[in-house]
Structure formats: C-alpha cells, structure tokens
Design a protein around this motif. Structure first.
Motif, PDB file in Angstrom:
ATOM      1  N   PHE A  31       0.842  -1.196   0.000  1.00  0.00           N
ATOM      2  CA  PHE A  31       0.000   0.000   0.000  1.00  0.00           C
ATOM      3  C   PHE A  31       0.876   1.244   0.000  1.00  0.00           C
ATOM      4  O   PHE A  31       2.083   1.177   0.249  1.00  0.00           O
ATOM      5  CB  PHE A  31      -0.955   0.016   1.199  1.00  0.00           C
ATOM      6  N   THR A  32       0.271   2.381  -0.304  1.00  0.00           N
ATOM      7  CA  THR A  32       0.984   3.652  -0.279  1.00  0.00           C
ATOM      8  C   THR A  32       0.253   4.644   0.606  1.00  0.00           C
ATOM      9  O   THR A  32      -0.959   4.547   0.811  1.00  0.00           O
ATOM     10  CB  THR A  32       1.125   4.271  -1.686  1.00  0.00           C
ATOM     11  N   LEU A  33       1.000   5.595   1.126  1.00  0.00           N
ATOM     12  CA  LEU A  33       0.445   6.760   1.812  1.00  0.00           C
ATOM     13  C   LEU A  33       1.029   7.994   1.137  1.00  0.00           C
ATOM     14  O   LEU A  33       2.251   8.077   0.955  1.00  0.00           O
ATOM     15  CB  LEU A  33       0.797   6.746   3.302  1.00  0.00           C
ATOM     16  N   SER A  34       0.185   8.916   0.731  1.00  0.00           N
ATOM     17  CA  SER A  34       0.677  10.105   0.051  1.00  0.00           C
ATOM     18  C   SER A  34       1.439  11.000   1.021  1.00  0.00           C
ATOM     19  O   SER A  34       1.181  10.997   2.234  1.00  0.00           O
ATOM     20  CB  SER A  34      -0.482  10.883  -0.589  1.00  0.00           C
ATOM     21  N   ILE A  35       2.375  11.761   0.485  1.00  0.00           N
ATOM     22  CA  ILE A  35       3.123  12.700   1.318  1.00  0.00           C
ATOM     23  C   ILE A  35       2.176  13.707   1.955  1.00  0.00           C
ATOM     24  O   ILE A  35       2.322  14.061   3.129  1.00  0.00           O
ATOM     25  CB  ILE A  35       4.198  13.435   0.479  1.00  0.00           C
ATOM     26  N   SER A  36       1.189  14.159   1.190  1.00  0.00           N
ATOM     27  CA  SER A  36       0.237  15.138   1.732  1.00  0.00           C
ATOM     28  C   SER A  36      -0.534  14.550   2.904  1.00  0.00           C
ATOM     29  O   SER A  36      -0.822  15.245   3.889  1.00  0.00           O
ATOM     30  CB  SER A  36      -0.732  15.601   0.636  1.00  0.00           C
ATOM     31  N   HIS A  37      -0.871  13.266   2.848  1.00  0.00           N
ATOM     32  CA  HIS A  37      -1.551  12.588   3.959  1.00  0.00           C
ATOM     33  C   HIS A  37      -0.648  12.543   5.191  1.00  0.00           C
ATOM     34  O   HIS A  37      -1.068  12.873   6.306  1.00  0.00           O
ATOM     35  CB  HIS A  37      -1.935  11.175   3.530  1.00  0.00           C
ATOM     36  N   LEU A  38       0.602  12.161   4.988  1.00  0.00           N
ATOM     37  CA  LEU A  38       1.536  12.017   6.101  1.00  0.00           C
ATOM     38  C   LEU A  38       1.881  13.355   6.747  1.00  0.00           C
ATOM     39  O   LEU A  38       2.217  13.410   7.938  1.00  0.00           O
ATOM     40  CB  LEU A  38       2.816  11.333   5.618  1.00  0.00           C
ATOM     41  N   LEU A  39       1.794  14.448   5.987  1.00  0.00           N
ATOM     42  CA  LEU A  39       2.151  15.766   6.517  1.00  0.00           C
ATOM     43  C   LEU A  39       1.023  16.413   7.325  1.00  0.00           C
ATOM     44  O   LEU A  39       1.258  17.410   8.006  1.00  0.00           O
ATOM     45  CB  LEU A  39       2.547  16.704   5.371  1.00  0.00           C
ATOM     46  N   LYS A  40      -0.170  15.869   7.262  1.00  0.00           N
ATOM     47  CA  LYS A  40      -1.285  16.440   8.024  1.00  0.00           C
ATOM     48  C   LYS A  40      -1.181  16.024   9.490  1.00  0.00           C
ATOM     49  O   LYS A  40      -1.043  14.840   9.804  1.00  0.00           O
ATOM     50  CB  LYS A  40      -2.612  15.983   7.438  1.00  0.00           C
ATOM     51  N   GLU A  41      -1.288  17.007  10.376  1.00  0.00           N
ATOM     52  CA  GLU A  41      -1.116  16.731  11.809  1.00  0.00           C
ATOM     53  C   GLU A  41      -2.111  15.709  12.323  1.00  0.00           C
ATOM     54  O   GLU A  41      -1.793  14.925  13.216  1.00  0.00           O
ATOM     55  CB  GLU A  41      -1.215  18.028  12.612  1.00  0.00           C
ATOM     56  N   GLN A  42      -3.323  15.714  11.770  1.00  0.00           N
ATOM     57  CA  GLN A  42      -4.334  14.770  12.261  1.00  0.00           C
ATOM     58  C   GLN A  42      -3.989  13.327  11.916  1.00  0.00           C
ATOM     59  O   GLN A  42      -4.586  12.390  12.456  1.00  0.00           O
ATOM     60  CB  GLN A  42      -5.728  15.121  11.724  1.00  0.00           C
ATOM     61  N   ASN A  43      -3.021  13.132  11.019  1.00  0.00           N
ATOM     62  CA  ASN A  43      -2.602  11.781  10.654  1.00  0.00           C
ATOM     63  C   ASN A  43      -1.294  11.376  11.332  1.00  0.00           C
ATOM     64  O   ASN A  43      -0.725  10.344  11.002  1.00  0.00           O
ATOM     65  CB  ASN A  43      -2.432  11.682   9.132  1.00  0.00           C
ATOM     66  N   GLN A  44      -0.845  12.206  12.263  1.00  0.00           N
ATOM     67  CA  GLN A  44       0.398  11.949  12.986  1.00  0.00           C
ATOM     68  C   GLN A  44       0.101  11.711  14.462  1.00  0.00           C
ATOM     69  O   GLN A  44      -0.843  12.266  15.011  1.00  0.00           O
ATOM     70  CB  GLN A  44       1.348  13.141  12.852  1.00  0.00           C
ATOM     71  N   GLY A  45       0.900  10.890  15.067  1.00  0.00           N
ATOM     72  CA  GLY A  45       0.733  10.648  16.495  1.00  0.00           C
ATOM     73  C   GLY A  45       2.045  10.267  17.133  1.00  0.00           C
ATOM     74  O   GLY A  45       3.059  10.072  16.452  1.00  0.00           O
ATOM     75  N   TYR A  46       2.052  10.158  18.448  1.00  0.00           N
ATOM     76  CA  TYR A  46       3.256   9.778  19.189  1.00  0.00           C
ATOM     77  C   TYR A  46       2.873   8.885  20.346  1.00  0.00           C
ATOM     78  O   TYR A  46       1.810   9.045  20.950  1.00  0.00           O
ATOM     79  CB  TYR A  46       4.009  11.015  19.694  1.00  0.00           C
TER      80      TYR A  46
END
Length: 229
Positions: free
Chosen positions: A161-176
């Motif tokens: 599968f792929t994840l677009s760079i634009s998807h990965l750069l959105k804060e709502q798609n990031q976590g810690y």
C-alpha cells in the motif's frame, strides 16, 4: 497487478496537469538534487561497520501524487517482525556489493522489482531495530507506480500500500507514543495511525526522517518530555 493498483489508488483523484500542487515538488528534480547533496554530505558521519541490514524507502507517485510505498509483512513469517508494516528490505548477504545492493536485492525478492542504482538518492543514517540489528534506510524514487509491475512474494509480503506525502504531513494523521520505564518517562516514538495499516516502530521513525528530509519546514517532530503516566 490491476487489483493491487486499484487498492493503492483508492481515494486518490487525479489532478489536472494545469493545476499542479506544490506538494508535487517533493519529487521534483530540484528537491532530488538537494536531498542527494544532504545525504552525500552526511554519509561519512555515520559508521557502517556494524550494519547488518538495509531497507528501501520507496518514494513513488500515485495518480500524480508523491507517496511512500509500504509492505505488510506476511503473518506466516517467523521472527518478531511478522505481520508488521515495513519497507522492503532484509539482512545483508555475502554476495551483496554494498548496502545499496542489499536494499535493491531484497526489493527484487519481495516485490519482483528490478531497480537500478540510478533510482537511489542516497543512504540515511543507520538505526537499530528492536532486536538491536543496525538497519540502513536507502532512499529511492521508483517513479509512477502505474508504470511498475509489482509481483509481491506471498511468502514474505501480505499486502502492498501507499500513503501520500500530503496525507503524512497532516497533523491529524500523525501521532506519538510515550514509553515509560519503572513509571518514569523513557522515550517517545512516532506513529502514523490513519491509513490501510498503522505505521509504527522503526518504519515510523524512518518515515519521520524521510518527511523531514523531503519537506523541511513542513514536517516537524512534536516529541515532548512527559512525566509519569
């Protein structure tokens, strides 16, 4: 292959060529040269002696959108990494000329892709996985995914599968995720929870470093020291 591409492109709408998003600049010739220069300048600062494995951080484009390609390791594999999201890769072989050759060979064995070294932008700093094996991420651009014929090895790869760079750069798609030892904060790990599969562990760390390289100023770590949980 048609079924795979339909899955990879799900939810991605082609953009007219006259309306090019700035996000596409991440795979531009200019950005490639900048990244190559940074990787070349830094490679001598990192010791390679103890490196045991390599992965291919596979940049690509899907419907014109810059993306990163991931694999889901087969759940039938042995070892601690089975069933996890990963990049194509594995341990160095005696027949491999160097770490780049390892990454390209493993990608060929896992995905059936015969890639030349011209697609490689450079090597990133070695990182330890949770078994303490030192892994070198090799950054490469596969080009438009629609022009590739993927033949995943079912014994090693369960899904692609792929994840677009634009998807990965959105804060709502990031976590810690914050980890504690004996009730005291120890360290923080990134995670990308949204998508077909959750990206975590070493793959998430490499993804984070890749985003920092590709999009300086657009992606920033949000790690923070926390107290007791």
């Amino acid at each position: 292959m048609r079924l795979i591409l339909r899955y990879l492109c799900q939810g991605m709408t082609p953009v007219p060529i006259t309306n090019i998003s700035p996000v596409r600049r991440y795979l531009s010739w200019e950005n490639e040269q900048r990244c190559r220069g940074l990787l070349e300048a830094s490679k001598n600062r990192h010791k390679q002696e103890d490196v045991s494995a390599a992965v291919l951080v596979s940049l690509c484009s899907v419907a014109g959108e810059p993306a990163i390609l991931y694999t889901l390791r087969s759940s039938t594999l042995s070892g601690v990494h089975k069933g996890e999201v990963s990049f194509p890769g594995g341990k160095c072989d005696d027949s491999d000329r160097d770490i780049v050759a390892t990454a390209l060979r493993e990608t060929r064995e896992e995905l059936g892709l015969h890639l030349g070294e011209d697609c490689v932008w450079g090597i990133m700093r070695p990182l330890p996985d949770r078994t303490k094996i030192m892994v070198v991420p090799v950054l490469a651009n596969l080009g438009p995914l629609e022009q590739l014929i993927l033949k995943p090895n079912p014994q090693e790869v369960e899904a692609v599968f792929t994840l677009s760079i634009s998807h990965l750069l959105k804060e709502q798609n990031q976590g810690y995720t914050h980890f504690c030892k004996n009730g005291v904060y120890s360290y923080t790990m990134p995670v990308f929870p949204r998508g077909p599969h959750r990206v975590w562990g070493l793959t998430a760390i490499i993804t984070e470093l890749t985003l920092e390289l590709l999009a300086p100023g657009k992606y920033q770590r949000r790690t923070r020291v926390v107290g007791r949980h």
